[in-house]
Write a protein that holds these residues in place. Sequence first.
Motif, short mmCIF file in Angstrom:
data_model
loop_
_atom_site.label_atom_id
_atom_site.label_comp_id
_atom_site.label_asym_id
_atom_site.label_seq_id
_atom_site.Cartn_x
_atom_site.Cartn_y
_atom_site.Cartn_z
N GLU A 109 89.81 16.76 74.25
CA GLU A 109 89.84 17.53 75.72
C GLU A 109 90.43 15.73 76.35
O GLU A 109 92.05 15.98 76.91
CB GLU A 109 88.46 17.61 76.39
N ASP A 110 90.37 15.33 76.32
CA ASP A 110 90.24 12.96 76.83
C ASP A 110 91.97 13.28 76.66
O ASP A 110 93.20 12.80 77.25
CB ASP A 110 89.74 12.32 76.62
N ALA A 111 92.42 13.26 75.53
CA ALA A 111 93.60 13.19 74.77
C ALA A 111 94.10 14.74 75.57
O ALA A 111 95.88 13.78 75.54
CB ALA A 111 93.83 13.39 73.13
N PHE A 112 94.41 15.51 75.06
CA PHE A 112 95.06 17.22 75.90
C PHE A 112 95.63 15.92 77.14
O PHE A 112 96.79 15.97 78.03
CB PHE A 112 94.39 17.90 75.82
N MET A 113 94.38 16.05 77.81
CA MET A 113 94.65 15.35 79.33
C MET A 113 96.07 14.07 79.46
O MET A 113 96.42 14.24 80.09
CB MET A 113 93.48 14.99 80.23
N HIS A 114 95.38 13.12 78.40
CA HIS A 114 96.06 11.66 78.36
C HIS A 114 98.06 11.95 78.22
O HIS A 114 98.78 11.44 79.20
CB HIS A 114 95.94 11.37 77.24
N PHE A 115 97.79 13.07 77.35
CA PHE A 115 99.37 13.13 77.18
C PHE A 115 100.38 14.70 78.17
O PHE A 115 101.55 14.68 78.60
CB PHE A 115 99.17 14.07 75.47
N THR A 116 99.26 15.09 78.51
CA THR A 116 99.87 16.52 79.32
C THR A 116 99.70 15.96 81.09
O THR A 116 100.25 16.29 82.05
CB THR A 116 99.62 17.90 79.56
N GLY A 117 98.61 15.19 81.50
CA GLY A 117 98.43 14.58 82.79
C GLY A 117 97.80 15.72 83.56
O GLY A 117 97.82 15.60 84.56
N LYS A 118 97.30 16.97 82.39
CA LYS A 118 96.37 17.55 83.09
C LYS A 118 95.25 17.77 82.28
O LYS A 118 95.69 18.02 81.16
CB LYS A 118 96.93 18.89 84.01
N SER A 119 94.47 18.24 82.48
CA SER A 119 93.07 18.78 81.53
C SER A 119 93.96 20.04 81.49
O SER A 119 94.21 21.12 81.75
CB SER A 119 91.70 19.08 82.28
N ILE A 120 92.81 21.05 79.84
CA ILE A 120 93.74 22.32 79.69
C ILE A 120 92.86 23.42 81.05
O ILE A 120 93.69 24.15 81.42
CB ILE A 120 93.01 22.64 78.28
N GLU A 121 92.14 23.83 81.71
CA GLU A 121 91.90 24.21 82.45
C GLU A 121 92.52 23.97 83.82
O GLU A 121 93.47 25.42 84.10
CB GLU A 121 90.84 23.81 83.58
N GLU A 122 93.24 22.57 84.61
CA GLU A 122 94.04 22.47 84.99
C GLU A 122 95.03 23.14 84.79
O GLU A 122 96.47 24.08 85.93
CB GLU A 122 94.42 21.00 85.66
N ALA A 123 95.94 22.87 83.62
CA ALA A 123 97.46 23.46 83.48
C ALA A 123 97.45 24.95 82.96
O ALA A 123 98.00 25.26 83.62
CB ALA A 123 97.47 22.79 81.74
N GLU A 124 95.96 25.74 82.84
CA GLU A 124 95.85 27.18 82.61
C GLU A 124 96.62 27.61 84.05
O GLU A 124 96.91 28.34 84.04
CB GLU A 124 94.84 27.51 81.86
N GLN A 125 95.34 27.05 85.15
CA GLN A 125 95.90 27.34 86.05
C GLN A 125 96.66 27.44 86.79
O GLN A 125 97.63 28.35 87.52
CB GLN A 125 94.54 26.53 87.81
N GLU A 126 97.76 26.31 86.87
CA GLU A 126 99.00 26.46 87.00
C GLU A 126 100.34 27.43 86.76
O GLU A 126 100.71 27.43 86.62
CB GLU A 126 99.88 24.57 86.73
N GLU A 127 99.59 26.76 85.26
CA GLU A 127 101.07 27.28 84.36
C GLU A 127 100.83 29.22 84.05
O GLU A 127 101.69 29.73 83.53
CB GLU A 127 101.85 27.56 82.57
N ALA A 128 99.37 29.43 84.38
CA ALA A 128 99.31 31.12 83.85
C ALA A 128 100.40 31.75 84.57
O ALA A 128 100.60 31.73 85.69
CB ALA A 128 97.64 31.45 84.81
N GLU A 129 101.23 32.52 83.36
CA GLU A 129 101.50 33.51 84.61
C GLU A 129 101.82 34.83 84.35
O GLU A 129 101.04 35.37 83.31
CB GLU A 129 103.17 33.68 83.96
N PRO A 130 101.52 36.01 84.67
CA PRO A 130 100.66 37.07 84.20
C PRO A 130 101.81 37.70 83.35
O PRO A 130 100.53 38.20 82.93
CB PRO A 130 101.23 37.90 85.55
#
Lengths: 287, 284
Positions: free
Chosen positions: B260-281
Amino acid sequence: MARAAHGKGKGLKTMTVLNASGIAREVRSSYAFVERNWYLVKRYWGWELAFFVYTIASSLSVIYIGKAQQVNQNDLVLYLGIGTLVWAYLRAVFDAISEMITWERWEGTIEYTFMAPISRLTHMLGTAAFSIVYGMLRTALLFVALALFVNLDLSRADYLGALAVTLVGSLSFLGIGIMASVLPLWFTERGAEMTFIISSILLLVSGVYYPTDVLPGWMQPLARISPATYFLDGIRRSVMSGQGIAELWNVLLPLMLMGLVSIPLGVWVFLQVERLAKRTGRLKRNG
Amino acid sequence: MQTDAIVVEEIVKAFGGTKRRWLPGRRRAGDARPEKTVYAVDHVSLRIRKNEIYGVLGANGSGKSTLIRLLSTLLIPDSGRASVFGHDVIRDEQVVKRMLNRVSVEASFFKKLSPFENLMYATRLYGLSGAQAKREIPVVLQALGIPEDRIHRPLEQMSRGMQQKVAIARAFLTTPVFLLLDEPTTGLDPRSKLDVQEFVLRLRNEHDATVLLTTHDMAEADALCDRIAILDRGRIVAEGTPSELKAQAATPELLDPTMEDAFMHFTGKSIEEAEQEEAEPVAV
Ligand SMILES: Nc1ncnc2c1ncn2[C@@H]1O[C@H](COP(=O)(O)OP(=O)(O)OP(=O)(O)O)[C@@H](O)[C@H]1O
Ligand SMILES: [Mg+2]
């Protein structure tokens, strides 16, 4: 492991597999579609039954128009009876094949079918075989059902002639069905409705319930290019006037030609649209 | 010997905007609305070794499923190449198809047909004889824990987890050498998750399969995958073994980072944040 089992295709990639074992394998695979569609008919039997009752009712309501006439009553009943039976058959064949894509898009299985290691020809062969068997069984049942209500006089019929027309005539409907089946891939929203338009126009111009010469002049060319016109003419001549294969050449020949043109054309169109769909992401995504 | 089973080179797939016009068509003045192009997969290169379980991590809409579709011949790339055991996915389409199968988030079956009927259809497409399929289908379904009385009942009556197991059975029965798993455990309960994970390992260990797995579950990726690529907006932003990726994410404050931390480190966001930003219908 299974890698060696498959012939490598160069030119006609999707239509390859030219060795004997390859062909045997493809034919066997095509049975997958026959069996699956049969399972579907069984599982959706309620719907099949409803549609069958609907077909009987609508056929009879046309046939009784003939019965109501004062002159030539028997001939008219037979004329209209043949119209409804032939149309029921053609419609069944056309629908079964043109729904090839619609149905799988709706179920969400299309990506799995398109991912399978079979040529598109195998896919169509299986679907076509099913549609013809299904159409014939359904039409035979319909005939039995109609015969309970009205007298369809078959004493003059030449069965061989009628069979020849049915087999040869089915070919062109397969071709048109294959072409129509891609509409839902191309027009993802309204494709299914468009196939419905095709079949209703065929019904109008092909002389199902009336001779085509009652149509206005500008529609006559449509009647002449519709394979159903020749199909109906051929069946009526063999059943009502006992014409055999020899006398029916002038319907068998055009039907044969239309089949020879429409099937390869249908397959070609299908392959083009399949490529387009894979390029633009129009196969229905599931997951 | 470590050989590259799957090779992907600079592959690109964009949607929208690239619309090919069939007719040279006039554009009307009011038609100027420029179509937005989404680069679902943007110059991705990767190599998967034979017998490896290769994970692809990414938020919703990061291009995981698109990558899988490109490899499974369901999409034609705009540019770049991909090959499976030396066979180009476009040129040798049929050969490639014979080698792979896929399990997606949605089970994708004929709903009214039973598992048995669905699997008969699927296995026939892969050249199994009817007799062979009849023998093997019940065995595999039972090995996956599907009760015998369910095998002949409509699939729509099954829970999602069970349907997913039938989907795994489908892939298993066709003996793929390359297995594409697109979030196979999403939405499953912990017990079913473990069942599926165990099965993936079995496929790899006993059946010599090479596996590409996408997931949102960081712990799953950590536990199952030999190597992982992190995908962000269609681009690979990191690649390595789970421990390599975690080590790169370590800081003096965080000595023992999780996946989880590694994901955050490389994408700059946590998986949950990323989901919220990029979620597309539309992204299923
Ligand atoms: N067939 C398609 N047509 C149009 N746009 C598409 C198509 N397939 C994918 N996209 C777009 O490409 C992007 C990547 O989608 P993709 O499904 O590959 O993401 P994903 O990583 O699998 O997401 P998820 O975790 O939600 O499954 C998204 O913006 C999506 O809307
Ligand atoms: Mg996805």
